[in-house]
Motif scaffolding. Structure first.
Motif, PDB file in Angstrom:
ATOM      1  N   GLY A 133       0.780  -1.226   0.000  1.00  0.00           N
ATOM      2  CA  GLY A 133       0.000   0.000   0.000  1.00  0.00           C
ATOM      3  C   GLY A 133       0.810   1.273   0.000  1.00  0.00           C
ATOM      4  N   ASN A 134       2.119   1.195   0.190  1.00  0.00           N
ATOM      5  CA  ASN A 134       2.921   2.412   0.157  1.00  0.00           C
ATOM      6  C   ASN A 134       3.596   2.548  -1.201  1.00  0.00           C
ATOM      7  OD1 ASN A 134       4.506   0.182   0.547  1.00  0.00           O
ATOM      8  ND2 ASN A 134       5.976   1.193   1.871  1.00  0.00           N
ATOM      9  N   THR A 135       4.275   3.688  -1.411  1.00  0.00           N
ATOM     10  CA  THR A 135       4.933   3.934  -2.697  1.00  0.00           C
ATOM     11  C   THR A 135       6.439   3.810  -2.530  1.00  0.00           C
ATOM     12  OG1 THR A 135       4.923   6.302  -2.218  1.00  0.00           O
ATOM     13  CG2 THR A 135       3.144   5.445  -3.592  1.00  0.00           C
ATOM     14  N   LEU A 136       7.063   3.211  -3.531  1.00  0.00           N
ATOM     15  CA  LEU A 136       8.509   3.068  -3.590  1.00  0.00           C
ATOM     16  C   LEU A 136       8.996   3.736  -4.866  1.00  0.00           C
ATOM     17  CD1 LEU A 136       8.773  -0.712  -2.608  1.00  0.00           C
ATOM     18  CD2 LEU A 136       9.156   1.239  -1.115  1.00  0.00           C
ATOM     19  N   VAL A 137      10.156   4.377  -4.798  1.00  0.00           N
ATOM     20  CA  VAL A 137      10.697   5.067  -5.965  1.00  0.00           C
ATOM     21  C   VAL A 137      12.065   4.471  -6.284  1.00  0.00           C
ATOM     22  CG1 VAL A 137      11.375   7.268  -6.985  1.00  0.00           C
ATOM     23  CG2 VAL A 137       9.520   7.185  -5.305  1.00  0.00           C
ATOM     24  N   GLY A 138      12.183   3.918  -7.491  1.00  0.00           N
ATOM     25  CA  GLY A 138      13.475   3.467  -7.973  1.00  0.00           C
ATOM     26  C   GLY A 138      14.182   4.612  -8.677  1.00  0.00           C
ATOM     27  N   VAL A 139      15.424   4.884  -8.309  1.00  0.00           N
ATOM     28  CA  VAL A 139      16.184   5.988  -8.909  1.00  0.00           C
ATOM     29  C   VAL A 139      17.420   5.424  -9.597  1.00  0.00           C
ATOM     30  CG1 VAL A 139      17.378   8.160  -8.527  1.00  0.00           C
ATOM     31  CG2 VAL A 139      15.388   7.583  -7.126  1.00  0.00           C
ATOM     32  N   TYR A 140      17.506   5.663 -10.905  1.00  0.00           N
ATOM     33  CA  TYR A 140      18.673   5.283 -11.698  1.00  0.00           C
ATOM     34  C   TYR A 140      19.689   6.429 -11.627  1.00  0.00           C
ATOM     35  CZ  TYR A 140      21.431   4.567 -16.009  1.00  0.00           C
ATOM     36  OH  TYR A 140      22.437   4.426 -16.929  1.00  0.00           O
ATOM     37  N   VAL A 141      20.963   6.111 -11.335  1.00  0.00           N
ATOM     38  CA  VAL A 141      22.017   7.110 -11.171  1.00  0.00           C
ATOM     39  C   VAL A 141      23.179   6.736 -12.085  1.00  0.00           C
ATOM     40  CG1 VAL A 141      23.581   8.254  -9.565  1.00  0.00           C
ATOM     41  CG2 VAL A 141      21.364   7.423  -8.749  1.00  0.00           C
ATOM     42  N   ASN A 142      23.653   7.707 -12.856  1.00  0.00           N
ATOM     43  CA  ASN A 142      24.835   7.466 -13.696  1.00  0.00           C
ATOM     44  C   ASN A 142      25.503   8.796 -14.004  1.00  0.00           C
ATOM     45  OD1 ASN A 142      26.730   5.996 -15.058  1.00  0.00           O
ATOM     46  ND2 ASN A 142      25.272   4.947 -16.399  1.00  0.00           N
ATOM     47  N   GLU A 143      26.816   8.741 -14.171  1.00  0.00           N
ATOM     48  CA  GLU A 143      27.571   9.962 -14.457  1.00  0.00           C
ATOM     49  C   GLU A 143      27.405  10.351 -15.916  1.00  0.00           C
ATOM     50  OE1 GLU A 143      32.142  11.715 -14.179  1.00  0.00           O
ATOM     51  OE2 GLU A 143      31.695   9.692 -13.452  1.00  0.00           O
ATOM     52  N   ASP A 144      27.399  11.677 -16.155  1.00  0.00           N
ATOM     53  CA  ASP A 144      27.245  12.174 -17.519  1.00  0.00           C
ATOM     54  C   ASP A 144      28.009  13.472 -17.665  1.00  0.00           C
ATOM     55  OD1 ASP A 144      24.713  13.873 -19.358  1.00  0.00           O
ATOM     56  OD2 ASP A 144      26.233  12.534 -20.156  1.00  0.00           O
ATOM     57  N   GLY A 145      28.712  13.622 -18.769  1.00  0.00           N
ATOM     58  CA  GLY A 145      29.320  14.910 -19.086  1.00  0.00           C
ATOM     59  C   GLY A 145      30.727  15.082 -18.547  1.00  0.00           C
ATOM     60  N   LEU A 146      31.221  16.283 -18.692  1.00  0.00           N
ATOM     61  CA  LEU A 146      32.589  16.614 -18.326  1.00  0.00           C
ATOM     62  C   LEU A 146      32.765  16.709 -16.815  1.00  0.00           C
ATOM     63  CD1 LEU A 146      33.214  19.482 -20.896  1.00  0.00           C
ATOM     64  CD2 LEU A 146      34.051  17.151 -21.066  1.00  0.00           C
ATOM     65  N   ARG A 147      34.021  16.564 -16.368  1.00  0.00           N
ATOM     66  CA  ARG A 147      34.370  16.824 -14.977  1.00  0.00           C
ATOM     67  C   ARG A 147      35.198  18.110 -14.923  1.00  0.00           C
ATOM     68  NH1 ARG A 147      36.209  11.095 -12.242  1.00  0.00           N
ATOM     69  NH2 ARG A 147      34.430   9.854 -12.904  1.00  0.00           N
ATOM     70  N   TYR A 148      35.002  18.879 -13.878  1.00  0.00           N
ATOM     71  CA  TYR A 148      35.722  20.140 -13.733  1.00  0.00           C
ATOM     72  C   TYR A 148      36.539  20.121 -12.448  1.00  0.00           C
ATOM     73  CZ  TYR A 148      32.403  21.847 -17.207  1.00  0.00           C
ATOM     74  OH  TYR A 148      31.657  22.003 -18.318  1.00  0.00           O
ATOM     75  N   ASN A 149      37.838  20.466 -12.559  1.00  0.00           N
ATOM     76  CA  ASN A 149      38.660  20.635 -11.368  1.00  0.00           C
ATOM     77  C   ASN A 149      38.305  21.946 -10.693  1.00  0.00           C
ATOM     78  OD1 ASN A 149      40.642  18.523 -10.944  1.00  0.00           O
ATOM     79  ND2 ASN A 149      41.324  19.005 -13.020  1.00  0.00           N
ATOM     80  N   LEU A 150      38.048  21.872  -9.407  1.00  0.00           N
ATOM     81  CA  LEU A 150      37.866  23.105  -8.632  1.00  0.00           C
ATOM     82  C   LEU A 150      38.926  23.102  -7.531  1.00  0.00           C
ATOM     83  CD1 LEU A 150      33.988  23.408  -8.307  1.00  0.00           C
ATOM     84  CD2 LEU A 150      35.517  24.695  -9.750  1.00  0.00           C
ATOM     85  N   LEU A 151      40.132  23.391  -7.914  1.00  0.00           N
ATOM     86  CA  LEU A 151      41.241  23.327  -6.966  1.00  0.00           C
ATOM     87  C   LEU A 151      41.042  24.345  -5.850  1.00  0.00           C
ATOM     88  CD1 LEU A 151      44.140  23.103  -9.558  1.00  0.00           C
ATOM     89  CD2 LEU A 151      42.952  21.235  -8.418  1.00  0.00           C
ATOM     90  N   ASP A 152      41.370  23.878  -4.671  1.00  0.00           N
ATOM     91  CA  ASP A 152      41.203  24.786  -3.534  1.00  0.00           C
ATOM     92  C   ASP A 152      42.031  26.059  -3.689  1.00  0.00           C
ATOM     93  OD1 ASP A 152      40.955  22.118  -1.075  1.00  0.00           O
ATOM     94  OD2 ASP A 152      39.448  23.125  -2.295  1.00  0.00           O
ATOM     95  N   ALA A 153      43.073  25.990  -4.525  1.00  0.00           N
ATOM     96  CA  ALA A 153      43.926  27.160  -4.694  1.00  0.00           C
ATOM     97  C   ALA A 153      43.174  28.352  -5.244  1.00  0.00           C
ATOM     98  CB  ALA A 153      45.092  26.822  -5.618  1.00  0.00           C
TER      99      ALA A 153
END
Length: 818
Positions: A133-153
């Motif tokens: 009687g309750n609802t369940l949500v399936g979530v598909y997760v996958n990486e997409d696109g470029l990665r960006y360095n955000l150096l602490d410097a």
């Protein structure tokens, strides 16, 4: 090239999951059952799934696949959401809540920072109902696109606030919100909230000046256009200056507090003497310094007496003397620099500044009061971000964006001078073996070594870039002949193929190269890159370790097909398909007896694509099975809204019969829509009988036993039409439009139509003529005893919204079926 493959796989995964969800929806139910969607047949997709239960006292993630466990950094099951990292929890709750609210799959994107790297993820939430009687949500997760360095410097300590945002896009692909992914202490102070409270928060739900609608609108506009912007924000007690830089979905903000400068009219002496900003007064006529504050003395390094013996020119770089002097001539009563100026400190160091000035009277002399904001560190930070936006984080080579920019420049120069430009696409041979055998860290080291070798070889106006994975590319900005490009490719293959010493381990790989030359193989970036990519495929197919030139005549058709295949794989997930309906006219009663459902593809660039062009390709690559199932479900759902005596005709591909679940698909479509089987006509072609005819006949008999009508399309154009009529008792045969077209001009066409109509009467089979366009054709068909017709004389295929009007036009009540 590999990036495109991963993107294609991601799109295919999303399409599979959405089809599976829609296929599981039962008639009368808002949500499909959890068991049908999430259990039994997810295969490898299960690794990317997380199962959420939100309708409990403490919401949480009840089940996770291996990929999601790595993403969450937690291998447990039954994890409360409030124990997860805030960025993951927020992304999961947002997409799952949206799916539950809309009662359908919901697609979203999110950005996360891991070890200084911003990663973009795609999340698809599938809401389901459970047997409890309750609802369940399936979530598909996958990486997409470029990665960006955000150096602490780049977020080094500074009084200015520095904030990095990522745009959040909706299901229509347009940005509508931002998430704060990084900020420094200066930003925390200016926004008057703690770093922890701001990190990962959404601007739409915030309580600071960045969340104001006017500021949000400027930021969203900049994401679409790219580039830089600046704006001022005045509150009750503060005056702030914002500098904004956008590249892709990343937006960098620098915030400066200029409140004290704005309030200088209130207390000039207090502002000047005690102000931490460098300030001075200079003579408007001679540009001599009349006074300087302590901050200017400390910041520029001149002692006060030296300052007061100097003129402005002495702190200007010589190459900017003319520009500074011109700016002074044009200044009015007040001044704010629109860009950066360069100043020189006492030790010769060059800094970048913004200046704010106002005309004043100082000791009875007309002068200018100037305040200086040193933006040197800010510009360095922005330059660092800009560099990362145009360079690969692993190898520091130019990335795809910079590569395309430089290629475009080379092409424009070549057009003016009539020269040639060469594009070389490089793919490493045997690189996957290194990754599989020694792990990704070794693979990353090897990619850096390859990049160093290529960088040492390619110089001057030429450019080498890493496009992703083990794919590199080179622009030769000016080549004299194809032989020169061939020589460069041969040298690069030899260079890359030489052994690599990796901590005493000898590693050997190779390279394959595809070459395209402008202007012969294309005169813009995209065409030239595609040409080089196709040439690379040829080199790989030849066994690798070689280079191959693009050959236009041999590859034109293959290129067109590959483009169509790629677009088809994305079209279903993007909702580019639609159904139109062409009326079938009963000649005896002069009314609409039904409609034929016809698939339409609205390509975003090519416009309407003919089914004759894309259906055969969809059949070849296996997309027709899922696409045909969608067509059948949509057509039945639409037909259920029509009057009870109006039928729907749906075309079936022979490929759908090979899937061996066609009968179940038809049963499910009828059950979901509530449509009576007698109102469904399934149209097949004679090619169905050319292979595995016994199994196909058995399927046809099963369909007919349901009460569904079976029609043979394009009758008379095959090889054994009469024998097929003996094999199966068809309900209808459709006379091909090729006979109808010349019906009134060619006696042989009239004879064929007469024979088919007579055959139909003898076998008690309905006959329908396609492609009727003139009244003369209609009169001839009526005279020969055809039962039904369709064609442009009555109406082309129309969207579902126009069906009621067609029913009224042809004298049929348009009431909904009971």
């Amino acid at each position: 090239m590999k990036r495109e493959k991963l993107a294609s796989q991601l799109s295919a995964d999303l399409a599979v999951l959405q089809r599976k969800w829609h296929a599981a929806v039962q008639s009368g139910q808002a949500l499909p059952s959890y068991e049908e969607v999430m259990l039994g047949s997810l295969g490898r997709l299960a690794d990317n799934m997380a199962l959420l239960e939100l309708s409990v006292a403490r919401p949480g993630v009840t089940r996770t696949g291996r990929y999601v466990q790595q993403w969450l950094g937690d291998e447990r099951w039954d994890i409360p959401l409030d124990t997860l990292s805030p960025d993951c929890a927020m992304a999961l709750v947002q997409v799952a809540s949206s799916a539950l609210q809309n009662k359908r799959p919901y697609l979203s994107t999110a950005h996360f920072v891991r070890d200084g790297i911003v990663q973009k993820y795609v999340l698809l939430a599938l809401p389901t109902a459970s047997r409890w009687g309750n609802t369940l949500v399936g979530v598909y997760v996958n990486e997409d696109g470029l990665r960006y360095n955000l150096l602490d410097a780049i977020f080094s300590s500074t009084d200015d606030g520095i904030v990095s945002l990522t745009a959040i896009r909706g299901s229509d692909g347009r940005p509508f919100d931002f998430q704060i992914v990084h900020l420094n202490e200066g930003a925390s102070a200016l926004l008057q909230q703690s770093v922890n409270a701001l990190q990962w928060s959404l601007l739409s739900g915030g309580r600071n000046f960045l969340c104001e609608p006017a500021v949000m609108a400027r930021l969203l506009a900049l994401v679409d256009s790219g580039g830089q912007d600046s704006l001022s924000i005045d509150t009750d007690n503060r005056n702030l200056s914002l500098g904004v830089t956008a590249f892709g979905d990343i937006v960098s903000l620098t915030i400066s507090d200029i409140t004290s400068l704005k309030k200088r009219e209130e207390s000039f002496r207090l502002l000047f003497d005690g102000n931490p900003m460098p300030m001075w007064v200079f003579d408007a006529a001679t540009t001599e310094f009349l006074n300087v504050n302590d901050a200017a003395v400390q910041h520029y390094g001149y002692d006060r007496d030296a300052f007061l013996r100097m003129t402005l020119r002495e702190i200007w770089p010589r190459d900017e003397w003319a520009a500074h002097s011109l700016a002074l001539l044009q200044v009015g009563d007040s001044y704010q620099s629109g860009g950066n100026w360069r100043h020189l400190k006492a030790d010769g160091t060059e800094i970048q500044v913004m200046t704010f000035g106002r005309r004043v009277v100082f000791n009875d002399r007309e002068g200018f009061l100037v305040a200086v904001v040193d933006v040197t560190e800010r510009r360095k930070a922005e330059a660092k971000i800009a560099h990362m936006a145009h360079h690969d984080g692993l190898t520091n080579l130019p990335n795809r964006a910079l590569y395309q920019e430089r290629l475009q420049q080379a092409l424009e120069q070549a057009r003016g001078g009539g020269g040639r430009v060469a594009v070389l696409c490089i793919d490493l041979d045997l690189f996957k073996n290194v990754n599989d055998s020694f792990g990704h860290p070794m693979g990353d080291r090897l990619l850096r070594c390859v990049a160093d070798r290529l960088r040492a070889q390619i110089g001057g106006n030429d450019l080498v870039a890493r496009l992703g994975g083990d794919e590199f590319a080179v622009v030769l900005a000016s080549v004299a002949s194809p032989n020169e490009a061939s020589d460069v490719a041969a040298r690069l293959i030899e260079l890359v193929s030489a052994p690599y010493d990796m901590d005493g381990l000898e590693v050997v790989i190779g390279a394959s190269i595809g070459i395209a030359l402008a202007p012969g193989d294309g005169d813009d970036c995209d065409v030239l890159m595609r040409s080089a990519d196709m040439a690379l495929y040829r080199a790989k197919a030849a066994g690798g370790g070689c280079h191959h030139f693009f050959e236009k005549e041999m590859d034109r058709q293959a290129q067109r097909r590959r483009d169509m295949e790629r677009d088809l794989r994305h079209a279903f997930a993007r909702g580019e398909f639609d159904l139109h309906y062409q009326p079938l006219i009963d000649l005896a009663e002069d009314r609409v007896s039904g409609f034929e459902a016809l698939l339409r593809w609205h390509h975003p660039e090519r416009g309407m694509v003919s089914p004759a062009d894309f259906i055969p390709i969809a059949e070849d690559i296996g997309l027709i099975v899922g696409l045909g199932e969608w067509v059948l479900r949509q057509a039945c759902l639409e037909a259920a809204r029509w009057p009870n005596d109006v039928k729907i005709a749906v075309n079936l591909s022979p490929v759908q019969f090979r899937s061996r679940n066609l009968v179940q698909v038809v049963i499910s479509a009828l059950a979901q829509s509530g449509l009576s089987p007698r109102r469904l006509e399934l149209e097949i072609t004679e090619s169905l009988f050319l292979a595995d005819s016994e199994a196909n006949l058995a399927t046809l008999h099963q369909l007919r036993s349901l009460g569904v009508r079976i029609s043979m399309d394009d009758f008379g154009t095959g090889y054994s039409s009469l024998s097929y009529l003996r094999s199966f008792p068809f309900d209808k045969i459709k006379i091909d439009r090729s006979f109808v077209k010349d019906l009134t001009e060619r006696p042989d066409c009239l004879a064929i139509v007469r024979a088919i109509a007579g055959l139909g009467r003898s076998l008690n089979i309905t006959t329908l003529a396609e492609g009727v366009e003139t009244v003369e054709q209609l009169d001839a068909l009526r005279a020969e005893g055809c039962h039904e017709v369709q064609g442009f004389l009555f109406s082309p295929a129309r969207p579902a919204a126009e069906i009621a009007g067609l029913l009224m036009k042809f004298g049929h009540a348009a009431s909904k079926a009971a």
